[in-house]
Design a protein around this motif. Structure first.
Motif, short mmCIF file in Angstrom:
data_model
loop_
_atom_site.label_atom_id
_atom_site.label_comp_id
_atom_site.label_asym_id
_atom_site.label_seq_id
_atom_site.Cartn_x
_atom_site.Cartn_y
_atom_site.Cartn_z
N GLU A 1 4.10 4.86 7.92
CA GLU A 1 2.93 4.63 8.55
C GLU A 1 2.62 5.80 9.59
O GLU A 1 3.77 6.30 10.50
CB GLU A 1 3.16 3.27 9.49
CG GLU A 1 3.00 2.04 8.59
CD GLU A 1 3.19 0.88 9.34
OE1 GLU A 1 2.30 0.58 9.96
OE2 GLU A 1 4.41 0.37 9.22
N ASP B 1 -3.82 2.74 8.76
CA ASP B 1 -3.65 1.38 9.22
C ASP B 1 -5.10 0.66 9.03
O ASP B 1 -5.40 -0.33 9.47
CB ASP B 1 -3.43 0.99 10.65
CG ASP B 1 -4.27 1.80 11.52
OD1 ASP B 1 -5.39 2.60 11.12
OD2 ASP B 1 -4.14 1.36 12.77
N THR C 1 0.95 -1.13 0.04
CA THR C 1 0.19 0.16 -0.07
C THR C 1 0.85 1.30 -0.10
O THR C 1 1.92 1.47 0.52
CB THR C 1 -1.12 -0.06 1.24
OG1 THR C 1 -1.84 1.13 1.11
CG2 THR C 1 -0.28 -0.01 2.58
N GLN C 2 0.42 2.11 -0.82
CA GLN C 2 0.88 3.45 -0.66
C GLN C 2 0.42 4.46 0.50
O GLN C 2 0.76 5.45 0.68
CB GLN C 2 0.62 4.25 -2.03
CG GLN C 2 1.10 3.66 -3.12
CD GLN C 2 0.89 4.18 -4.49
OE1 GLN C 2 1.38 5.17 -4.78
NE2 GLN C 2 -0.05 3.59 -5.25
N ASN C 3 -0.52 3.74 1.12
CA ASN C 3 -1.32 4.73 2.14
C ASN C 3 -0.44 4.48 3.54
O ASN C 3 -0.12 3.43 3.84
CB ASN C 3 -2.83 4.08 2.19
CG ASN C 3 -3.45 4.18 0.99
OD1 ASN C 3 -3.30 5.21 0.30
ND2 ASN C 3 -4.33 3.29 0.92
N VAL C 4 -0.48 5.59 4.38
CA VAL C 4 0.18 5.66 5.83
C VAL C 4 -1.27 5.17 6.79
O VAL C 4 -0.45 5.15 7.83
CB VAL C 4 0.87 7.03 5.94
CG1 VAL C 4 1.99 6.96 4.75
CG2 VAL C 4 -0.12 8.17 5.96
N HIS D 1 3.94 -1.21 3.81
CA HIS D 1 3.62 0.11 3.54
C HIS D 1 4.79 0.67 3.02
O HIS D 1 5.87 1.06 3.53
CB HIS D 1 3.44 0.85 5.17
CG HIS D 1 2.11 0.53 5.86
ND1 HIS D 1 0.82 1.41 5.60
CD2 HIS D 1 1.57 -0.41 6.43
CE1 HIS D 1 -0.13 0.63 6.14
NE2 HIS D 1 0.28 -0.26 6.71
N HIS E 1 5.15 3.83 1.81
CA HIS E 1 5.33 5.28 2.22
C HIS E 1 5.19 5.51 3.61
O HIS E 1 5.15 6.55 4.25
CB HIS E 1 4.29 5.93 1.53
CG HIS E 1 4.55 5.92 -0.09
ND1 HIS E 1 3.52 6.40 -0.86
CD2 HIS E 1 5.60 5.57 -0.89
CE1 HIS E 1 3.80 6.32 -2.20
NE2 HIS E 1 5.09 5.63 -2.16
N VAL F 1 0.74 -6.81 5.15
CA VAL F 1 0.65 -5.35 4.78
C VAL F 1 2.11 -4.84 4.59
O VAL F 1 2.70 -4.64 5.81
CB VAL F 1 -0.46 -4.53 5.70
CG1 VAL F 1 -0.51 -3.09 4.92
CG2 VAL F 1 -1.77 -5.37 5.51
#
Length: 231
Positions: free
Chosen positions: A107, A91, A86-89, A103, A105, A101
């Motif tokens: 967390e 959870d 994922t590019q999302n920070v 990360h 970029h 998962v």
């Protein structure tokens, strides 16, 4: 042995849970120029602003919940070896039940030393100037800012190169190196692309199935498509 499903997710899936992204408003992220709050230069110029920005994001994270997209991906673990890159920070994938998962970029719920990138701590509350590591170095958000290297990219490559299925969900495919992962999907591996505004993917060697819709609409369809393999 379960087949390996690798999923690359971006801001689109989190946006449906109420998390705003900078691409929603012409480069502004919650009213800030992204370079002010997501670059080493911004940090050096005004660390208080940067800390406050991520403190607010961390508080916001406690108010949002995983959506059906996150949950359906987690449920696929029953039949598939699911790896989420994922590019999302946030959870939200973990809170939905996903176990693997990565990360790319960083967390929100972690911080790290400004001097030692391997000194990483879980962090739930606000981070302030004066919060330091054991060697008295200031702590910073554990976020990969613009202009910084992506330390977990090699691990993401290794995961991608052994995928039996690969899905791209809620990402513009404009942010590198994450978007470059598609070039490392094995040639015979089917690729599924879920996005309300899908772009053409040049030089893609793989069979492609596109779902031109929101993540919460497309992921249940993808789940049914994949579960049909077991019928």
């Amino acid at each position: 042995m379960k087949k390996k499903l690798v999923v690359l997710t971006g801001a689109g899936i989190s946006a449906e849970s109420g998390i705003k992204t900078f691409r929603d408003s012409d480069g502004l992220w919650e009213g800030h120029d992204v370079m002010e709050v997501a670059s080493p230069e911004g940090w050096l110029k005004n660390p208080e602003l940067v800390l406050d920005f991520y403190n607010q994001r961390r508080r916001q994270l406690k108010e949002v919940k995983p959506n059906i997209g996150h949950k359906e991906l987690a449920q696929l673990q029953i039949h598939y070896d699911v790896h989420i890159i994922t590019q999302n920070v946030d959870d939200l994938h973990e809170r939905a039940g996903s176990k693997k998962v990565l990360h790319l970029h960083g967390e929100l719920r972690k911080v790290r030393s400004t001097k030692n990138p391997n000194y990483i701590l879980e962090w739930e509350g606000d981070l302030n100037l004066g919060n330091v590591d054991s060697f008295n170095h200031q702590l910073r958000p554990h976020i990969v800012w613009f202009g910084e290297s992506v330390p977990l990219f090699d691990e993401a490559l290794d995961i991608t190169e052994t995928a039996d299925y690969f899905a791209v969900i809620g990402t513009s495919l404009q942010v590198y190196p994450a978007a470059g992962l598609l070039a490392f999907v094995p040639p015979a591996t089917p690729v599924f692309y879920i996005d309300p505004n899908p772009i053409s993917i040049p030089d893609l060697r793989n069979p492609l199935e596109t779902f031109p819709m929101l993540a919460t609409e497309g992921i249940p369809l993808l789940k049914n498509r994949l579960l049909a393999e077991f019928q």
